[in-house]
Scaffold this motif. Sequence first.
Motif, PDB file in Angstrom:
ATOM      1  N   THR A 164       0.835  -1.201   0.001  1.00 25.79           N
ATOM      2  CA  THR A 164      -0.210   0.074   0.067  1.00 25.79           C
ATOM      3  C   THR A 164       0.939   1.124  -0.051  1.00 25.79           C
ATOM      4  OG1 THR A 164      -1.819  -1.120   1.156  1.00 25.79           O
ATOM      5  CG2 THR A 164      -1.743   1.462   1.240  1.00 25.79           C
ATOM      6  N   PHE A 165       1.925   1.204   0.756  1.00 25.36           N
ATOM      7  CA  PHE A 165       2.911   2.371   0.726  1.00 25.36           C
ATOM      8  C   PHE A 165       3.583   2.699  -0.437  1.00 25.36           C
ATOM      9  CE2 PHE A 165       2.531   2.485   5.596  1.00 25.36           C
ATOM     10  CZ  PHE A 165       2.330   4.085   5.750  1.00 25.36           C
ATOM     11  N   SER A 166       3.762   1.510  -1.193  1.00 22.30           N
ATOM     12  CA  SER A 166       4.474   1.811  -2.613  1.00 22.30           C
ATOM     13  C   SER A 166       3.371   2.215  -3.720  1.00 22.30           C
ATOM     14  CB  SER A 166       5.131   0.455  -2.868  1.00 22.30           C
ATOM     15  OG  SER A 166       4.172  -0.689  -3.068  1.00 22.30           O
ATOM     16  N   GLY A 167       2.074   2.319  -3.446  1.00 22.94           N
ATOM     17  CA  GLY A 167       1.276   2.762  -4.458  1.00 22.94           C
ATOM     18  C   GLY A 167       0.296   1.550  -4.871  1.00 22.94           C
TER      19      GLY A 167
ATOM     20  N   ARG B 153       8.179   5.934  -5.140  1.00 26.47           N
ATOM     21  CA  ARG B 153       7.453   5.194  -4.624  1.00 26.47           C
ATOM     22  C   ARG B 153       8.003   3.808  -3.777  1.00 26.47           C
ATOM     23  NH1 ARG B 153       5.139   0.700  -6.894  1.00 26.47           N
ATOM     24  NH2 ARG B 153       5.908   0.060  -9.102  1.00 26.47           N
ATOM     25  N   LEU B 154       9.152   3.347  -4.579  1.00 27.39           N
ATOM     26  CA  LEU B 154       9.791   2.370  -3.877  1.00 27.39           C
ATOM     27  C   LEU B 154      10.869   2.667  -2.747  1.00 27.39           C
ATOM     28  CD1 LEU B 154       9.669  -0.798  -4.545  1.00 27.39           C
ATOM     29  CD2 LEU B 154       8.695   0.482  -6.259  1.00 27.39           C
ATOM     30  N   TYR B 155      11.377   3.753  -3.190  1.00 27.79           N
ATOM     31  CA  TYR B 155      12.407   4.519  -1.976  1.00 27.79           C
ATOM     32  C   TYR B 155      11.470   4.721  -0.713  1.00 27.79           C
ATOM     33  CZ  TYR B 155      15.315   7.775   0.228  1.00 27.79           C
ATOM     34  OH  TYR B 155      16.263   8.526   1.114  1.00 27.79           O
ATOM     35  N   GLY B 156      10.066   5.273  -0.943  1.00 26.34           N
ATOM     36  CA  GLY B 156       9.304   5.479   0.235  1.00 26.34           C
ATOM     37  C   GLY B 156       8.892   6.979   0.195  1.00 26.34           C
ATOM     38  N   TYR B 157       7.460   7.053  -0.024  1.00 25.70           N
ATOM     39  CA  TYR B 157       7.099   8.510   0.175  1.00 25.70           C
ATOM     40  C   TYR B 157       7.388   9.132   1.710  1.00 25.70           C
ATOM     41  CZ  TYR B 157       4.512   7.733  -4.189  1.00 25.70           C
ATOM     42  OH  TYR B 157       4.222   7.417  -5.597  1.00 25.70           O
ATOM     43  N   ASN B 158       7.434   8.106   2.605  1.00 29.00           N
ATOM     44  CA  ASN B 158       7.478   8.622   3.907  1.00 29.00           C
ATOM     45  C   ASN B 158       9.032   9.038   4.356  1.00 29.00           C
ATOM     46  OD1 ASN B 158       8.200   5.973   3.520  1.00 29.00           O
ATOM     47  ND2 ASN B 158       8.150   5.395   5.880  1.00 29.00           N
TER      48      ASN B 158
END
Length: 807
Positions: free
Chosen positions: A26-29, A474-479
Amino acid sequence: MRVSYKWLQEYVDIPVSPEELAERLTFSGVAVENIEYLGKDIEKVVTAKVEKIERHPNADKLVVCSVNCGQAENLQIVTGAPNVAEGQIVALALVGAKLPGGIKIGKSKLRGVESAGMVCSAQELGLDPKGFPPDQQEGIIVLPEGTPLGEDIKKVLGLDDVILELELTPNRADCLSMVGVAREVSAVLGTDFRPPRISVPETSEKIDGLVKVVIEAPELCNRYIGRLVRNIKVAPSPEWMQQRLRAAGVRPISNIVDVTNYVMMELGQPLHAFDFDKIQEQIIIVRRAGEGEKIVTLDNQERALNSDMLVIADGCVPVAVAGVMGGLDSEITENTVNVLLESACFNGPSVRRTSRALGLRSEASLRFEKGVDPNGCLRAIDRAAQLIAEMGAGEIVAGVVDNYPCPVENLQITLRPARLNRVMGTDIPTETMVDILNRLQLPVEAKDEVLLVTVPTFRGDIAREVDLMEEVVRLYGYNRIPTELPLGRSTQGKKTFEQGMQDKVRSILTGFGLNEIITYSFINPKAFDMLNLPAESELRNAVVVQNPISEEQGVMRTTLLHGMLEVVARNLARKNKDLALFEMGNIFIPVAGEKLPREELTLGAVVTGNRPENWNQKAEPMDFFYLKGILETLLEELGVKETSFVPFPGHPALHPGRTAQVLLAGRPVGFIGEVHPEVMENYRLSGRAYVMELALEEIIAVSVKTKMYRSLPKYPGVERDMAVVVKEEVLAADLLAEIRQQGGPLLKNVRLFDVYQGEQIQKGYKSLAYAFLFQSSDRTLTDEEVNDLYEKIQNALQTKFGAQLRA
């Protein structure tokens, strides 16, 4: 998209729990909407063999079974299942078992005979009965021979699985397959990706000359592959395949059909299987349907087709609706001997329109609508052939028929790491970017200070550098993107002067009782004919809409008249006869050499019928002078000076003798007048209607931004009246201009208060009566001064217009 956790592990190592995997996806899109544990409500249900069946002593529809579940002694079970038989291996709920819906199984007596459990149906285990053979849909589940006894039914039926339900965005068609999701999981977790290895055992017979494929509509079908399978043995598919299909939400049917569905869920490429012996002339033609052509689809419904739909036809008739559903005449049956497998790439919008028109939506059409990989067609059909051969369900003829008129190549995009960090506000090392792209199966070649990325055709959503930036981030992390407040000068939030003036116009007009309307900027090209515009009129030079919603909205408006008159017509048709309306909106004027038209803010108004009746005022018609008075007040409130009205017979939509042009410092800014009777008839309007249209931007541009204070006069003014008789064609405005010029600064105000033509006035003449106010700011005027100015005005009017004082 339903993703089986167990099935997924065949292609990728998953060292985390389903919950953690769902969170990271989910965090990756790739949003995971729900996690479903298939057998969470099932306890103490095991496999058992029916050793012996005896009739129930007290009931005709019940039997008493002796069941072996691997324990020391057999159990006595009473059941009314119509399909129970000796030797079957069944699902047995032991005493103390729990079933979906909160059901608990205890020891019981049925018509006086003790039962130590219950044999279970699919529905009692929370499964869809339609996924089982017909005899098991109304009865109990019958497991394959050789199934170990005493095994937990969740393990045997694949209910020890977890389903991840994905909510995919429209651009991620690559994740509509197990392999696609596995590729994504591999990139997110950094684990190895293991796509299925495909090897097809082929016979010595070659497909050359056996099948021919012709694509007559290449714009709707980019690729079509056919593969022939001989000596088919139609039977149920293996239990492992059925379990995976059921987990994906697909109902098992037979081994050949199940293989096509399995490959679709595994690789994302829809397949179809034809009974080859029913393909006339051994030819496949991909063409548009004939207008009114019909086909009976697999659901036994006759469908009427049209020329916008793509069909798969043999030498005579359609055998499938491309990408939507196959035909009944060529379906796989128990008597099928030879099968032609289809793997194709159909145009997504075409499939979407067809499926909607026919009311047919399927897993296959969904994938075609979102776009399939044309370079994945061969891999998918080979995978299906491999599975059929491994099941011993058929013999694979060597080779394929592959019609691929315009091959699609991989895309190469340059990614600038420095620009990525600048745009995204990150500081990601180039090495990390390369690692992420490689994990996503996007090969990278470092060249100078840029990365040359090869995008395979299965990622149709990546077309530009910014798409690659999104993939990396998105793989690096939006957070992990630093949170920083934007820097910049703070400004006061308020409306511009132009916006404030527009609000003022609305306030003034609504104060006069006018209602604001909003009409479409797109109009029917026939509107120009309805407005009586000649062929050479500049108003006919309109911007044509390339993709209009309908024919009635085919061009951009060059005037507000059409929209306002349509609103009047709609209201009159509903018995709303007294109307006072205005609209403030843009008109669109094409500019030579420019791609976009010039937008001009325009004010329009229309009145028809009577003014509202009050206790002290009768209902009077709203005529030309009523609308002109509103306009004059509006201009006065806006501080617009040097305005005048001149006759304007040239507008084809207006009455030639009852129309005026509005001038601002001598240049035209609009018009006001009565709607031409022919135009009234074109819009089916009764009575009379009066309209005005003004270039509002030009009016706002000269309006007074700041009102100046002026003190009240200290000295009294002197009032005089003058009634003059002039020829009918003399304009009152011309007289008024001459009066003001001769009166000079001492003439503070002049007002026309009466116009008369009657018995006392000669035919062809009219009487105009004006009220004068003479006043000085520094002294009291004498009678002599006022009389001199009065005579000066009188003499000027007589000399210039032949005006005579009326006795």
